[in-house]
Scaffold this active site. Structure first.
Site, PDB file in Angstrom:
ATOM      1  N   ASN A   9     -15.733  -3.785 -36.227  1.00 23.24           N
ATOM      2  CA  ASN A   9     -16.291  -2.668 -35.472  1.00 23.24           C
ATOM      3  C   ASN A   9     -17.723  -2.469 -35.959  1.00 23.24           C
ATOM      4  OD1 ASN A   9     -16.981  -0.220 -34.363  1.00 23.24           O
ATOM      5  ND2 ASN A   9     -15.122   0.852 -35.008  1.00 23.24           N
ATOM      6  N   ARG A  94     -14.418  -4.335 -31.455  1.00 22.54           N
ATOM      7  CA  ARG A  94     -14.582  -3.118 -30.668  1.00 22.54           C
ATOM      8  C   ARG A  94     -15.869  -3.279 -29.859  1.00 22.54           C
ATOM      9  NH1 ARG A  94     -17.031   2.672 -32.212  1.00 22.54           N
ATOM     10  NH2 ARG A  94     -16.638   3.605 -30.192  1.00 22.54           N
ATOM     11  N   HIS A 182     -14.453   6.069 -26.025  1.00 25.98           N
ATOM     12  CA  HIS A 182     -13.469   6.416 -27.064  1.00 25.98           C
ATOM     13  C   HIS A 182     -12.044   6.076 -26.624  1.00 25.98           C
ATOM     14  CE1 HIS A 182     -16.443   9.546 -28.891  1.00 25.98           C
ATOM     15  NE2 HIS A 182     -16.450   8.430 -29.600  1.00 25.98           N
ATOM     16  N   ARG A 242     -26.643  13.233 -30.084  1.00 26.25           N
ATOM     17  CA  ARG A 242     -26.756  13.157 -28.610  1.00 26.25           C
ATOM     18  C   ARG A 242     -26.440  14.527 -28.010  1.00 26.25           C
ATOM     19  NH1 ARG A 242     -22.507   8.476 -28.191  1.00 26.25           N
ATOM     20  NH2 ARG A 242     -22.530   8.449 -30.462  1.00 26.25           N
ATOM     21  N   GLU A 379      -8.644   3.320 -34.498  1.00 29.77           N
ATOM     22  CA  GLU A 379      -9.050   2.410 -33.417  1.00 29.77           C
ATOM     23  C   GLU A 379      -8.797   0.950 -33.798  1.00 29.77           C
ATOM     24  OE1 GLU A 379     -12.466   4.678 -33.969  1.00 29.77           O
ATOM     25  OE2 GLU A 379     -12.913   4.886 -31.836  1.00 29.77           O
TER      26      GLU A 379
END
Ligand code: ADP
Length: 395
Positions: A9, A94, A182, A242, A379
């Site tokens: 990842n 990922r 996500h 963000r 994840e």
């Protein structure tokens, strides 16, 4: 050692990896995991732990060693080559964006890689970094199979209406859609709920993934119905750097003021969110510890907008049975969970203070109309499973 699967990842400031052993019935067992963190900064570090939590490596890196992602990959590859007797049979990556064409994990071919490279403008902060190790492995170890697992894929079950913007249809055809992100985290949560809270897993659940990036997702029976991120990972909840939802007119105004594309992109991806609003930090812990009014404003904005989005997602779920908090902030901050839930008190959300303070699995008060939970995400475990299933052709 059995055959192993490597999960990678690669993010903007960290390179995370995990190694899983593959048993004879294709079951996976986690062996070790680590990361090079602080890439490009002055406090870069390399840490690895095994499945029992024992620390295998914990060392600070010289800025020259991890000055960029390529340096971090060299550190990871060198360590893994020493540690693992044979190369992994596959590497699962990922990948943030699968675009309009890819809605499930795939074996990466040169053609697929070119397509994924073409999506870089849709996720400038993530996609290029996610793909960097894919290129390196193709170049140095072309015999190793690589699988791309997408953050967008889980949301492809959403209604056509939900995936649209109110723009002329030609833009949708050209790929301007609400993809959502996500998804690997939400898929993990959906699966984990089936294991630990089966009575909730089949119901109407909103999961709030609150980390450096933040979003929320409405799921019914574990299927994504709506999520807060859209075409890019800028939309929805405010994040570390963000802004989340933003009137498109603000971007037009910035252009009129003479700001360049790169300046606007940098502001929106790196200089906004709780960092921009506070002027102090993108780290939630720093803001929670601060007495500055600007820190309070950022925390209030984050909590209010998160709650407001959760309430909005109830339309897609047609009500709400359970709320799940996950990721760095969601898993570890009783204070932020309290603030978000206070805004939802009118819906009958009530927390149990002691359970919340302890980050317990169930943190709602027995009288709460909606149950509230803390479920750590993983994840990488989803990527490992997808990688094996893709190899077996079962996806
Ligand atoms: P990512 O994987 O997207 O980089 P994480 O899921 O690790 O992000 O979340 C990072 C965020 O979690 C940071 O803002 C950090 O401050 C926050 N965080 C971690 N631990 C805590 C805590 N105990 N209290 C509040 N915030 C926390």
């Amino acid at each position: 050692m059995n055959e192993v699967i490597l999960v990678v990842n690669a993010g903007s400031s960290s390179l995370k990896f995990q190694v899983y052993e593959l048993g004879t019935d294709h079951e996976l067992s986690f062996t070790l995991g680590g990361q090079v963190s602080g890439i490009g900064g002055s406090r870069a570090a390399f840490k690895v732990k095994d499945s029992s939590g024992t620390c295998l490596v914990d060392r600070s890196l010289q800025p020259s060693e991890a000055r960029n992602l390529a340096g971090a990959q060299e550190i990871m590859a060198a360590w893994l080559q020493e540690r693992i007797p044979a190369p992994p049979i596959a590497v699962g990556h990922r990948i943030v964006h699968g675009g309009p064409k890819l809605s499930r994990s795939v074996l990466i071919t040169q053609e697929i890689l070119e397509y994924l490279d073409s999506l870089v403008p849709l996720a400038p902060l993530h996609q290029r970094n996610n793909l960097a190790p894919v290129h390196v492995i193709f170049e140095h170890w072309p015999e190793i199979r690589q699988v791309a697992c997408f953050d967008t894929a889980f949301h492809r079950t959403q209604d056509n209406v939900v995936q649209h913007f109110a723009l002329p249809e030609e833009y949708f055809e050209r790929g301007v859609r609400r993809y959502g992100f996500h998804g690997l985290s939400y898929q993990y949560i959906a699966g984990r709920l089936r294991e630990i809270l089966p009575e909730i897993a089949t119901g109407r659940v909103i999961a709030a993934h609150l980390g450096s990036g933040a979003s929320a997702c409405a799921m019914v029976d574990g299927v994504s119905r709506e999520t807060t991120m859209g075409f890019t990972a800028l939309d929805g909840l405010p994040m570390g750097t963000r802004p989340g939802r933003l009137d498109a007119g603000v971007v037009l105004w910035m252009l009129e003021q003479g700001m360049s594309h790169d300046e606007i992109q940098d502001l929106l991806y790196n200089g906004s969110g709780i960092k921009g609003l506070s002027g102090i930090s993108n780290d939630m812990r720093t803001l929670l510890a601060s007495d500055e009014p600007a820190a309070a404003l950022a925390l209030n904005y984050f909590s209010y907008r998160t709650a407001e989005s959760i309430a909005g997602l109830c339309v897609a779920a047609q009500g709400l049975d359970a709320l799940v908090f996950t990721a760095g902030v969601g898993e570890n901050s009783p204070e932020i969970r309290t603030r978000v839930c206070q805004h939802l008190a009118w819906m009958g959300v009530q927390l149990d203070e002691a359970a919340n303070a302890a980050n317990s699995l169930t943190i709602s008060h027995p009288d709460s109309c909606i149950s509230v939970h803390v479920v750590p995400t993983n994840e990488e475990a989803v990527i490992a499973r997808h990688t094996v299933e893709t190899l077996l052709g079962q996806l």
